[in-house]
Design a protein around this motif. Structure first.
Motif: not given
Length: 244
Positions: A54-72
């Protein structure tokens, strides 16, 4: 032509984000491909909240929020597959699908105590890293990629290495996968000496949404992004087109 859909690659244990470069190259500039180093591997510092799935999942979620990704689409390989499942179960905004490459199952990974002890002792040992490379791959790889795989193995932090072997790989997140509500696909190599396709069929497939496929890549071992980048890219392209 570029699409509004991005891929987020989550790498294998003792690997790094650049393991996905061969796949990103095979996809071309059609899709944006992001592949962060996960905490304690590659150049990434330790995750803030420890090394649980879960800690890893939270880090990934944070990374995604910082990228210009849209749908992924999450593309989780091995350890990264289990992290992708944990994140997908939270139904994060923007998530369109999940592709699992030889994923670590949501249930405890089948590993004998003997193998676990051997893996714990192997940390930071070049000869062990070379042995591992031979064991987990079935197709011949370019010299440069072999060196990269060995270097990534040796650069893993001891803390991250041991945490996955002793805890992360043993976590059971099966009881929350019912909440995954996006299309999923599992991809496995039929020459995988670490996790056979039957493991995915038994432990992971039944917990994913109806209609999830298990795709087999013939003659490939465990390191699919390196061993079968063209096949993986082709599957990702077809998967993405199915979502559009």
């Amino acid at each position: 032509m570029s699409h509004a859909l991005s891929f987020i690659g989550l790498h294998y244990w003792a690997g790094a984000g650049h393991a996905f470069q061969p796949v990103a190259d095979a996809l071309g500039s059609e899709y944006a491909f992001f592949a962060p180093d996960l905490g304690g591997f590659g150049t990434a510092p330790a995750p803030h909240a420890g090394y649980s799935v879960d800690a890893y999942a939270d880090e990934v979620a944070l990374f995604i929020r910082q990228q210009p990704v849209g749908r992924y689409v999450l593309v989780g390989h091995s350890m990264g597959g289990k992290i992708a499942l944990a994140l997908a179960a939270q139904r994060p905004p923007g998530l369109a699908g999940v592709v699992l490459l030889s994923p670590s199952p949501p249930t405890p990974e089948p590993m004998t105590d003997e193998d676990r002890q051997a893996s714990l002792r192997a940390w930071g040992k070049p000869a062990a890293a070379e042995n591992t490379l031979r064991k987990i791959t079935a197709r011949p790889l370019p010299q440069a990629w072999q060196q990269q795989i060995i270097a990534d193995n040796l650069r893993s932090s001891q803390e991250a290495w041991e945490a996955w072997l002793l805890r992360g790989s043993r976590e059971n997140i099966a009881d929350r996968l019912w909440s995954i509500n996006v299309p999923c696909t599992i991809v496995a190599g039929d020459a995988d000496a670490v996790m056979s396709p039957s493991l995915h069929g038994l432990e992971t497939l039944p917990l994913l949404p109806a209609g999830t496929h298990l795709e087999i890549i013939s003659g490939a071992g465990h390191l699919l992004p390196y061993e079968a980048p063209e096949e993986v890219a082709r599957l990702l392209r077809a998967f993405a087109q199915g979502l559009e």
